[in-house]
Design a protein around this motif. Sequence first.
Motif, PDB file in Angstrom:
ATOM      1  N   VAL A  86     -15.437   1.356   7.817  1.00 20.19           N
ATOM      2  CA  VAL A  86     -14.693   0.118   8.042  1.00 20.19           C
ATOM      3  C   VAL A  86     -14.102  -0.375   6.726  1.00 20.19           C
ATOM      4  O   VAL A  86     -14.820  -0.559   5.740  1.00 20.19           O
ATOM      5  N   THR A  87     -12.796  -0.579   6.697  1.00 22.89           N
ATOM      6  CA  THR A  87     -12.164  -1.149   5.512  1.00 22.89           C
ATOM      7  C   THR A  87     -12.284  -2.666   5.546  1.00 22.89           C
ATOM      8  O   THR A  87     -12.581  -3.253   6.587  1.00 22.89           O
ATOM      9  N   GLU A  88     -12.065  -3.294   4.420  1.00 15.93           N
ATOM     10  CA  GLU A  88     -12.061  -4.755   4.386  1.00 15.93           C
ATOM     11  C   GLU A  88     -10.812  -5.254   5.098  1.00 15.93           C
ATOM     12  O   GLU A  88      -9.698  -4.851   4.774  1.00 15.93           O
ATOM     13  N   GLY A  89     -10.996  -6.107   6.092  1.00  8.76           N
ATOM     14  CA  GLY A  89      -9.857  -6.589   6.867  1.00  8.76           C
ATOM     15  C   GLY A  89      -8.795  -7.215   5.985  1.00  8.76           C
ATOM     16  O   GLY A  89      -9.104  -7.970   5.065  1.00  8.76           O
ATOM     17  N   SER A  90      -7.552  -6.898   6.276  1.00  6.19           N
ATOM     18  CA  SER A  90      -6.469  -7.418   5.435  1.00  6.19           C
ATOM     19  C   SER A  90      -5.216  -7.666   6.254  1.00  6.19           C
ATOM     20  O   SER A  90      -4.882  -6.896   7.151  1.00  6.19           O
ATOM     21  N   ASN A  91      -4.531  -8.754   5.924  1.00 10.40           N
ATOM     22  CA  ASN A  91      -3.210  -9.024   6.479  1.00 10.40           C
ATOM     23  C   ASN A  91      -2.127  -8.752   5.438  1.00 10.40           C
ATOM     24  O   ASN A  91      -0.958  -9.075   5.662  1.00 10.40           O
ATOM     25  N   ASP A  92      -2.539  -8.173   4.317  1.00 15.87           N
ATOM     26  CA  ASP A  92      -1.600  -7.801   3.259  1.00 15.87           C
ATOM     27  C   ASP A  92      -1.188  -6.348   3.461  1.00 15.87           C
ATOM     28  O   ASP A  92      -2.031  -5.441   3.477  1.00 15.87           O
ATOM     29  N   THR A  93       0.091  -6.127   3.608  1.00 15.47           N
ATOM     30  CA  THR A  93       0.599  -4.792   3.931  1.00 15.47           C
ATOM     31  C   THR A  93       0.233  -3.762   2.867  1.00 15.47           C
ATOM     32  O   THR A  93      -0.270  -2.672   3.193  1.00 15.47           O
ATOM     33  N   ALA A  94       0.463  -4.077   1.615  1.00 14.06           N
ATOM     34  CA  ALA A  94       0.192  -3.120   0.537  1.00 14.06           C
ATOM     35  C   ALA A  94      -1.293  -2.774   0.481  1.00 14.06           C
ATOM     36  O   ALA A  94      -1.670  -1.606   0.300  1.00 14.06           O
ATOM     37  N   ALA A  95      -2.139  -3.786   0.642  1.00 17.06           N
ATOM     38  CA  ALA A  95      -3.583  -3.549   0.599  1.00 17.06           C
ATOM     39  C   ALA A  95      -4.017  -2.658   1.750  1.00 17.06           C
ATOM     40  O   ALA A  95      -4.830  -1.739   1.573  1.00 17.06           O
ATOM     41  N   GLN A  96      -3.462  -2.886   2.932  1.00 14.52           N
ATOM     42  CA  GLN A  96      -3.871  -2.094   4.081  1.00 14.52           C
ATOM     43  C   GLN A  96      -3.378  -0.651   3.974  1.00 14.52           C
ATOM     44  O   GLN A  96      -4.080   0.284   4.364  1.00 14.52           O
ATOM     45  N   ILE A  97      -2.202  -0.471   3.418  1.00 18.78           N
ATOM     46  CA  ILE A  97      -1.702   0.898   3.184  1.00 18.78           C
ATOM     47  C   ILE A  97      -2.668   1.645   2.267  1.00 18.78           C
ATOM     48  O   ILE A  97      -3.035   2.801   2.512  1.00 18.78           O
ATOM     49  N   GLY A  98      -3.105   0.970   1.206  1.00 14.44           N
ATOM     50  CA  GLY A  98      -4.056   1.580   0.281  1.00 14.44           C
ATOM     51  C   GLY A  98      -5.374   1.923   0.956  1.00 14.44           C
ATOM     52  O   GLY A  98      -5.969   2.981   0.694  1.00 14.44           O
ATOM     53  N   LYS A 119       5.949  -2.076  11.382  1.00 14.24           N
ATOM     54  CA  LYS A 119       7.082  -1.418  10.744  1.00 14.24           C
ATOM     55  C   LYS A 119       6.723  -0.958   9.340  1.00 14.24           C
ATOM     56  O   LYS A 119       6.995   0.188   8.949  1.00 14.24           O
ATOM     57  N   ALA A 120       6.085  -1.840   8.585  1.00 12.19           N
ATOM     58  CA  ALA A 120       5.788  -1.541   7.180  1.00 12.19           C
ATOM     59  C   ALA A 120       4.733  -0.446   7.026  1.00 12.19           C
ATOM     60  O   ALA A 120       4.703   0.244   6.004  1.00 12.19           O
ATOM     61  N   LEU A 121       3.862  -0.283   8.015  1.00 13.47           N
ATOM     62  CA  LEU A 121       2.798   0.709   7.908  1.00 13.47           C
ATOM     63  C   LEU A 121       3.122   2.027   8.615  1.00 13.47           C
ATOM     64  O   LEU A 121       2.281   2.923   8.684  1.00 13.47           O
ATOM     65  N   THR A 122       4.326   2.152   9.118  1.00 11.52           N
ATOM     66  CA  THR A 122       4.694   3.371   9.836  1.00 11.52           C
ATOM     67  C   THR A 122       4.530   4.615   8.973  1.00 11.52           C
ATOM     68  O   THR A 122       4.014   5.646   9.430  1.00 11.52           O
ATOM     69  N   GLN A 123       4.936   4.547   7.724  1.00 15.72           N
ATOM     70  CA  GLN A 123       4.884   5.721   6.856  1.00 15.72           C
ATOM     71  C   GLN A 123       3.455   6.201   6.605  1.00 15.72           C
ATOM     72  O   GLN A 123       3.204   7.407   6.562  1.00 15.72           O
ATOM     73  N   VAL A 124       2.512   5.279   6.467  1.00 14.72           N
ATOM     74  CA  VAL A 124       1.136   5.708   6.229  1.00 14.72           C
ATOM     75  C   VAL A 124       0.529   6.265   7.521  1.00 14.72           C
ATOM     76  O   VAL A 124      -0.330   7.152   7.487  1.00 14.72           O
ATOM     77  N   GLY A 125       0.999   5.772   8.659  1.00 13.73           N
ATOM     78  CA  GLY A 125       0.591   6.364   9.927  1.00 13.73           C
ATOM     79  C   GLY A 125       1.077   7.804  10.023  1.00 13.73           C
ATOM     80  O   GLY A 125       0.343   8.708  10.438  1.00 13.73           O
TER      81      GLY A 125
END
Length: 345
Positions: A86-98, A119-125
Motif C-alpha cells: 500500500v502506498t501513502e494515499g496522495s492527491n498529488d499527481t507527481a507523488a502518485q506517479i512516483g 489523464k495525468a497518470l495515463t503514461q504510468v499506467g
Amino acid sequence: MPEITSRRGLLFGTAAVSAGALLTACTSNEPSKEKSDETRPAADDKPGKHVTIGFAGPQADHGWLNAINENAKDRARTYSDVTMEVTEGSNDTAAQIGQIETLINKKVDVIVVLPADGKALTQVGLKAMRAGIPVVNLDRVFNTPQAYRCWVGGDNYGMGFNAGQYIGEQLKGRKNARVVELAGIDNLELTRQRTQGFDDALKNYPNIRKVARQSADFTVESGQSKMAQLLQAQSHFDALWNHDDDQGVGALRAIDQAGRDEFLMVGGAGSLAAMQQIKQGKGVLRATVLYPPTMAASAIDLARALGQGKGIGGLAETEIPTSITLYSAVVDKHNVDQYMPTGFK
C-alpha cells in the motif's frame, strides 16, 4: 469525488456477486477482527497462487475516499494468498506517479490504482502494462484502455438519472412541482454527468420544473454555505437533490437553521450517517443514491483473479471483463437495512 468515463461495461449492483464473482466487502473505517460472512471469501474459493497487489489509493480527505482505501485493505485481508503493498494515499499527481513507479520496480503482480488525475497518470499506467503488470483502474479512468487491463467504477449519469426518477415518482401527483439541485464541483466531468442524468430523468415528468442549481465543493462547509444561498433565493420548493452526502451534512445544517421542511431531500454516494437518518424517518432526507466505495473491494477481487489467471465465477468467460460499471441504487426507508452495511463514515 471521482471522475468517471462515459464507458459502459457490465452492470453490477452494489451487492455484487460472490468472492470469486466480485462480492463486495462491508465498509468500515476500523478494521474488524471478526469479519461477517459477507466479507469472507466464498467457501469454494480455495487459496491459490500467491499474489502481491500494489495499491495506489487517494488521500483520505473525504469520507468516500477514506472508504475506498479501507474497502481495499479489508478485502485483501480476507485472502490468505494475497499480500498488498500500500502506498501513502496522495492527491498529488507527481507523488502518485512516483509511488506507482516504485511498485513497478518492486515487480508486484498486479497494480490497483485510483488516480488523482486519470489523464495525468495515463503514461504510468501504460508503463506498468508494458512491464507486464496488469493494472486495475479504479473509478477515475485513464485516457486510453491500453493503460489498464480492467476498469471498475461507478455510474455518474445513472446516479443523476435515478435521483431524478425517484424524485419524479414522489412528486408525480403534484402540480407545478419545483425542484432544486445542490451539485458538486462544476469543472469535474462527474458533476456534469450527474446533472445531465438528473435533467434527463425530469423530462419524463412534465409537472416538475428545476428552478435553481448551486454547485458546492464536496465539503461540509461548502454544503452549508451553498445550501443557505439556495434557501434564501427560493422561498418554496418541493424537492432537493444533493450530489454528495458529505456536503449534505452541511446542507442539512443550513436547512435546520432556516427551519425549512416543506420539501424532500435525496442525497448522493451512500454515507452511513445519511442511511441512519433515512431509517429514522425524521427530517427532510428521504433517500440517497449510491456511488459505492465497495468498488475498491471488487478491484482487489479482480486483481487477485488476474494474478492467478482466473476468470470470474458465474460467467462463461475464462478472462475477466475489461470494464465493470456499478449500479447506483436508490436507498430509502424500504430498503435501507439491506444497504446499511455498505454505508461509509
